[in-house]
Write a protein that holds these residues in place. Structure first.
Motif, PDB file in Angstrom:
ATOM      1  N   THR A 302      30.942 -47.371  13.878  1.00  0.00           N
ATOM      2  CA  THR A 302      30.540 -47.978  12.609  1.00  0.00           C
ATOM      3  C   THR A 302      30.918 -46.975  11.520  1.00  0.00           C
ATOM      4  OG1 THR A 302      28.636 -48.831  13.791  1.00  0.00           O
ATOM      5  CG2 THR A 302      28.571 -48.997  11.392  1.00  0.00           C
ATOM      6  N   GLY A 303      31.547 -47.450  10.469  1.00  0.00           N
ATOM      7  CA  GLY A 303      31.989 -46.531   9.430  1.00  0.00           C
ATOM      8  C   GLY A 303      30.821 -45.853   8.721  1.00  0.00           C
ATOM      9  N   LEU A 304      31.018 -44.594   8.341  1.00  0.00           N
ATOM     10  CA  LEU A 304      29.958 -43.890   7.613  1.00  0.00           C
ATOM     11  C   LEU A 304      29.641 -44.613   6.308  1.00  0.00           C
ATOM     12  CD1 LEU A 304      28.012 -41.490   7.306  1.00  0.00           C
ATOM     13  CD2 LEU A 304      29.880 -40.220   6.240  1.00  0.00           C
ATOM     14  N   LEU A 305      30.677 -45.117   5.622  1.00  0.00           N
ATOM     15  CA  LEU A 305      30.424 -45.823   4.360  1.00  0.00           C
ATOM     16  C   LEU A 305      29.514 -47.030   4.582  1.00  0.00           C
ATOM     17  CD1 LEU A 305      31.087 -46.056   1.307  1.00  0.00           C
ATOM     18  CD2 LEU A 305      32.794 -47.770   1.967  1.00  0.00           C
ATOM     19  N   GLU A 306      29.774 -47.754   5.672  1.00  0.00           N
ATOM     20  CA  GLU A 306      28.962 -48.941   5.980  1.00  0.00           C
ATOM     21  C   GLU A 306      27.493 -48.539   6.186  1.00  0.00           C
ATOM     22  OE1 GLU A 306      30.990 -51.055   9.097  1.00  0.00           O
ATOM     23  OE2 GLU A 306      29.198 -52.271   9.498  1.00  0.00           O
ATOM     24  N   ILE A 307      27.279 -47.414   6.859  1.00  0.00           N
ATOM     25  CA  ILE A 307      25.915 -46.926   7.114  1.00  0.00           C
ATOM     26  C   ILE A 307      25.243 -46.546   5.787  1.00  0.00           C
ATOM     27  CG2 ILE A 307      24.598 -45.024   8.168  1.00  0.00           C
ATOM     28  CD1 ILE A 307      26.800 -45.039  10.411  1.00  0.00           C
ATOM     29  N   LEU A 308      25.969 -45.820   4.951  1.00  0.00           N
ATOM     30  CA  LEU A 308      25.375 -45.358   3.683  1.00  0.00           C
ATOM     31  C   LEU A 308      25.091 -46.534   2.754  1.00  0.00           C
ATOM     32  CD1 LEU A 308      27.535 -42.165   3.013  1.00  0.00           C
ATOM     33  CD2 LEU A 308      25.421 -42.374   4.328  1.00  0.00           C
ATOM     34  N   GLU A 309      25.984 -47.518   2.751  1.00  0.00           N
ATOM     35  CA  GLU A 309      25.745 -48.681   1.886  1.00  0.00           C
ATOM     36  C   GLU A 309      24.563 -49.508   2.389  1.00  0.00           C
ATOM     37  OE1 GLU A 309      29.802 -50.452   1.092  1.00  0.00           O
ATOM     38  OE2 GLU A 309      29.020 -49.965  -0.909  1.00  0.00           O
ATOM     39  N   ALA A 310      24.383 -49.588   3.697  1.00  0.00           N
ATOM     40  CA  ALA A 310      23.219 -50.317   4.238  1.00  0.00           C
ATOM     41  C   ALA A 310      21.929 -49.631   3.793  1.00  0.00           C
ATOM     42  CB  ALA A 310      23.300 -50.371   5.766  1.00  0.00           C
ATOM     43  N   ILE A 311      21.969 -48.301   3.672  1.00  0.00           N
ATOM     44  CA  ILE A 311      20.772 -47.566   3.218  1.00  0.00           C
ATOM     45  C   ILE A 311      20.462 -47.919   1.768  1.00  0.00           C
ATOM     46  CG2 ILE A 311      19.821 -45.277   2.706  1.00  0.00           C
ATOM     47  CD1 ILE A 311      21.424 -44.194   5.105  1.00  0.00           C
ATOM     48  N   VAL A 312      21.442 -47.766   0.880  1.00  0.00           N
ATOM     49  CA  VAL A 312      21.129 -47.977  -0.551  1.00  0.00           C
ATOM     50  C   VAL A 312      20.908 -49.451  -0.872  1.00  0.00           C
ATOM     51  CG1 VAL A 312      22.164 -45.843  -1.425  1.00  0.00           C
ATOM     52  CG2 VAL A 312      23.571 -47.885  -1.250  1.00  0.00           C
ATOM     53  N   GLU A 313      21.472 -50.343  -0.051  1.00  0.00           N
ATOM     54  CA  GLU A 313      21.268 -51.782  -0.296  1.00  0.00           C
ATOM     55  C   GLU A 313      20.102 -52.341   0.519  1.00  0.00           C
ATOM     56  OE1 GLU A 313      25.211 -53.446   0.279  1.00  0.00           O
ATOM     57  OE2 GLU A 313      25.991 -52.212  -1.360  1.00  0.00           O
ATOM     58  N   ARG A 314      19.372 -51.489   1.176  1.00  0.00           N
ATOM     59  CA  ARG A 314      18.179 -51.861   1.953  1.00  0.00           C
ATOM     60  C   ARG A 314      18.423 -52.989   2.939  1.00  0.00           C
ATOM     61  NH1 ARG A 314      13.559 -49.782  -1.275  1.00  0.00           N
ATOM     62  NH2 ARG A 314      14.594 -48.992  -3.110  1.00  0.00           N
ATOM     63  N   ARG A 315      19.454 -52.825   3.724  1.00  0.00           N
ATOM     64  CA  ARG A 315      19.699 -53.821   4.761  1.00  0.00           C
ATOM     65  C   ARG A 315      19.987 -53.155   6.113  1.00  0.00           C
ATOM     66  NH1 ARG A 315      25.026 -53.600   4.777  1.00  0.00           N
ATOM     67  NH2 ARG A 315      26.099 -53.140   2.840  1.00  0.00           N
ATOM     68  N   VAL A 316      19.259 -52.067   6.370  1.00  0.00           N
ATOM     69  CA  VAL A 316      19.395 -51.368   7.659  1.00  0.00           C
ATOM     70  C   VAL A 316      18.969 -52.293   8.805  1.00  0.00           C
ATOM     71  CG1 VAL A 316      18.492 -49.423   9.039  1.00  0.00           C
ATOM     72  CG2 VAL A 316      19.269 -49.048   6.688  1.00  0.00           C
ATOM     73  N   ASN A 317      18.038 -53.223   8.532  1.00  0.00           N
ATOM     74  CA  ASN A 317      17.617 -54.160   9.602  1.00  0.00           C
ATOM     75  C   ASN A 317      18.796 -54.981  10.123  1.00  0.00           C
ATOM     76  OD1 ASN A 317      17.874 -55.599   7.234  1.00  0.00           O
ATOM     77  ND2 ASN A 317      16.152 -56.974   7.637  1.00  0.00           N
ATOM     78  N   ARG A 318      19.837 -55.155   9.298  1.00  0.00           N
ATOM     79  CA  ARG A 318      20.998 -55.940   9.735  1.00  0.00           C
ATOM     80  C   ARG A 318      22.180 -55.052  10.126  1.00  0.00           C
ATOM     81  NH1 ARG A 318      22.316 -58.978   5.094  1.00  0.00           N
ATOM     82  NH2 ARG A 318      20.524 -58.186   3.960  1.00  0.00           N
ATOM     83  N   LEU A 319      21.964 -53.750  10.103  1.00  0.00           N
ATOM     84  CA  LEU A 319      23.050 -52.812  10.432  1.00  0.00           C
ATOM     85  C   LEU A 319      23.117 -52.603  11.950  1.00  0.00           C
ATOM     86  CD1 LEU A 319      25.091 -50.525   9.356  1.00  0.00           C
ATOM     87  CD2 LEU A 319      23.149 -48.977   9.626  1.00  0.00           C
ATOM     88  N   ALA A 320      24.311 -52.717  12.505  1.00  0.00           N
ATOM     89  CA  ALA A 320      24.490 -52.379  13.921  1.00  0.00           C
ATOM     90  C   ALA A 320      25.228 -51.047  13.963  1.00  0.00           C
ATOM     91  CB  ALA A 320      25.305 -53.462  14.612  1.00  0.00           C
ATOM     92  N   VAL A 321      24.544 -50.005  14.424  1.00  0.00           N
ATOM     93  CA  VAL A 321      25.203 -48.698  14.498  1.00  0.00           C
ATOM     94  C   VAL A 321      25.843 -48.560  15.876  1.00  0.00           C
ATOM     95  CG1 VAL A 321      24.944 -46.213  14.262  1.00  0.00           C
ATOM     96  CG2 VAL A 321      23.405 -47.725  13.014  1.00  0.00           C
ATOM     97  N   ARG A 322      27.144 -48.405  15.888  1.00  0.00           N
ATOM     98  CA  ARG A 322      27.832 -48.251  17.179  1.00  0.00           C
ATOM     99  C   ARG A 322      28.525 -46.893  17.248  1.00  0.00           C
ATOM    100  NH1 ARG A 322      28.729 -53.521  16.228  1.00  0.00           N
ATOM    101  NH2 ARG A 322      30.650 -52.982  15.099  1.00  0.00           N
ATOM    102  N   LEU A 323      28.368 -46.245  18.419  1.00  0.00           N
ATOM    103  CA  LEU A 323      29.061 -44.978  18.667  1.00  0.00           C
ATOM    104  C   LEU A 323      30.119 -45.223  19.730  1.00  0.00           C
ATOM    105  CD1 LEU A 323      26.246 -42.286  19.008  1.00  0.00           C
ATOM    106  CD2 LEU A 323      27.534 -42.928  16.975  1.00  0.00           C
ATOM    107  N   LYS A 324      31.188 -44.425  19.673  1.00  0.00           N
ATOM    108  CA  LYS A 324      32.178 -44.507  20.747  1.00  0.00           C
ATOM    109  C   LYS A 324      31.535 -43.959  22.015  1.00  0.00           C
ATOM    110  CE  LYS A 324      35.895 -43.764  17.549  1.00  0.00           C
ATOM    111  NZ  LYS A 324      36.296 -42.706  16.661  1.00  0.00           N
ATOM    112  N   PRO A 325      31.729 -44.602  23.160  1.00  0.00           N
ATOM    113  CA  PRO A 325      31.159 -44.047  24.389  1.00  0.00           C
ATOM    114  C   PRO A 325      31.802 -42.693  24.688  1.00  0.00           C
ATOM    115  CG  PRO A 325      32.570 -45.950  24.852  1.00  0.00           C
ATOM    116  CD  PRO A 325      32.491 -45.828  23.364  1.00  0.00           C
ATOM    117  N   GLY A 326      31.097 -41.858  25.438  1.00  0.00           N
ATOM    118  CA  GLY A 326      31.649 -40.550  25.786  1.00  0.00           C
ATOM    119  C   GLY A 326      30.868 -39.439  25.130  1.00  0.00           C
ATOM    120  N   ALA A 327      31.584 -38.476  24.575  1.00  0.00           N
ATOM    121  CA  ALA A 327      30.907 -37.277  24.087  1.00  0.00           C
ATOM    122  C   ALA A 327      31.714 -36.619  22.985  1.00  0.00           C
ATOM    123  CB  ALA A 327      30.743 -36.289  25.242  1.00  0.00           C
ATOM    124  N   SER A 328      31.057 -35.765  22.245  1.00  0.00           N
ATOM    125  CA  SER A 328      31.752 -34.914  21.290  1.00  0.00           C
ATOM    126  C   SER A 328      31.048 -33.572  21.250  1.00  0.00           C
ATOM    127  CB  SER A 328      31.785 -35.559  19.903  1.00  0.00           C
ATOM    128  OG  SER A 328      30.472 -35.743  19.422  1.00  0.00           O
TER     129      SER A 328
END
Ligand code: AMP
Ligand code: GLY
Length: 421
Positions: A302-328
């Motif tokens: 999930t793009g960082l911009l998408e995450i930050l915009e969900a925060i300021v627009e108060r729609r985190v309840n509709r945000l799906a945060v996805r990470l790439k499987p594996g590790a970093s």
């Protein structure tokens, strides 16, 4: 869209890098930034603790979004100052940032809202602490109430040490200035995990789990630092524990802060200890962690911009945060002497060769006569993601072997717990 990022360390380099991945971000200004950030964004000098300077910067740049990296501007009220002028800012208000800026506030908040944490007492004098020690087992932890850049926590083997540590906090000899209160708490044991959640005042959603390595030496020995490395995998906690933490820690924080009239918005970073009695909160930080962020951004699907915009627009309840499987993983290259007095101004060579293997986020660098030189205790955050942790680490260490500056030190055992060594 134009985005302003406040800060100038490895965390901010990683955040700017992640924002650059978004096609809707057309311009990034980082203030003050550093020599590495300057290669991918425009850097503007600013004192991050100076609210007037931050306000002037925002008025000059007119960004669509401001992201605040470090705790210092949050503690000073940068979010209040900028949002009062109509800017969309990611981060908690000064009142909400107390979860990080006051350990006494955070402990009392957790107690009131039934969030699992070590038993504690807030003490205003050494005499109070001495009396309170009678109700604790010999091993305790004494914490200064306030921001102390990792130096305000003393693990004590017995009451004598606790009295001495508290005395040095009250008289100012430990931290350079006197504290008004200290938190005494029971000592817990178990592995530590950093838990990052995305919050918008109403909803908290899990972003990622990571583990950092605070001690300077291999095998977790020697003095504490700002962090010598970090990693993130799918296996740091089970899905059941992750769901439990989202509900019983992050969402409870958001519900409690809302009920208290100081809604929490931004990234909530919870430092946890996984004890025999279940997960317990050691601390909250009200921002992205450093160096965890340098590892986590490489896993964001999930793009960082998408995450930050969900925060300021108060729609985190509709945000799906996805990470790439594996590790970093991320390993810090630090200056000789760090975390004590360290050397600076050393030429860094091999940055381009190292970049073939990994992302090289700059933590403390400067450009001098066209050469990148060291300009901090933590100099580089070298990061890579892969299908598994051993491969991510192998890439990081191959990159590490190509970069060099005089006195460079780094830990060769990042991720050792996860690899059963
Ligand atoms: P804090 O700034 O509160 O996270 O504390 C810094 C570090 O001190 C943590 O990452 C832990 O390693 C350690 N620590 C803090 N509180 C406790 C505790 N109650 N028991 C054991 N270790 C602790
Ligand atoms: N990684 C610890 C911190 O950001 O405070």
């Amino acid at each position: 869209m134009k985005v302003v990022v406040i800060g100038g360390g490895g965390r901010e380099h990683a955040l700017v890098w992640a924002l650059k991945q978004s096609a809707s971000v057309t311009e990034i200004v980082c203030a003050p930034g550093n020599a590495g950030i300057a290669a991918i964004a425009r850097c503007e000098p600013v004192d991050v603790a100076d609210l007037d300077a931050l306000r002037l910067l925002a008025e000059r740049e007119r960004p669509s979004l401001v992201l605040i990296g470090p705790e210092i501007p949050l503690a000073a009220g940068a979010v209040n100052a900028l949002s009062e002028r109509g800017f969309r800012v990611v981060g908690p208000t000064k009142a909400a940032a107390r979860l990080e800026t006051s350990k006494a506030f955070a402990k009392q908040f957790m107690q009131r809202w039934n969030i699992p944490t070590a038993r504690h007492v807030v003490c205003g004098t050494v005499a109070e602490l001495t009396a309170a020690l009678r109700d604790f087992p010999p091993q305790v932890v004494v914490k200064a109430d306030g921001l102390a850049a990792g130096k305000g926590v003393v693990l004590c083997a017995g009451p004598e040490e606790a009295i001495q540590a508290a005395g040095a906090m009250f008289d100012g000899s430990l931290l350079g200035s006197a504290v008004e209160s200290v938190v005494l708490e029971e000592m817990l044991s178990g592995p530590e995990v950093s838990f990052f959640a995305v919050c918008d005042g109403e909803t908290a959603k899990t972003l990622a789990f990571a583990q950092d390595h605070k001690r300077v030496g291999e095998g977790d020995t020697g003095p504490n630092t700002g962090g010598m490395g970090a990693y993130s995998t799918d296996h740091l906690v089970t899905p059941e524990v992750a769901a439990w933490l989202e509900q019983h820690v992050a969402q409870r924080v958001v519900d409690g802060m809302k009920a208290d009239g100081t809604p929490y918005s931004g990234i909530l970073f919870t430092g946890l200890m996984m004890t025999h009695d279940g997960p317990k909160v050691l601390e909250f930080n009200t921002r992205f962690g450093d160096p965890e962020t340098e590892a986590i951004v490489l896993r964001l699907e999930t793009g960082l911009l998408e995450i930050l915009e969900a925060i300021v627009e108060r729609r985190v309840n509709r945000l799906a945060v996805r990470l790439k499987p594996g590790a970093s993983a991320c390993v810090i290259a630090a200056s000789a002497g760090y975390p004590g007095k360290y050397t600076s101004g050393k030429a860094i060579v091999g940055l381009e060769e190292a970049h073939h293997e990994a992302e090289i986020f700059h933590a403390g660098t400067a450009a001098k006569d066209g050469v990148i030189v060291t300009a901090g205790g933590r100099v580089l955050a070298v990061s890579a993601a892969s299908a598994d942790l051993p491969d991510a680490l192998a890439r990081v260490y191959r990159a590490m072997s190509r970069v060099h500056f005089e006195g460079m030190q780094f830990r060769r055992d990042i991720g050792w717990r996860a690899q059963g060594k």
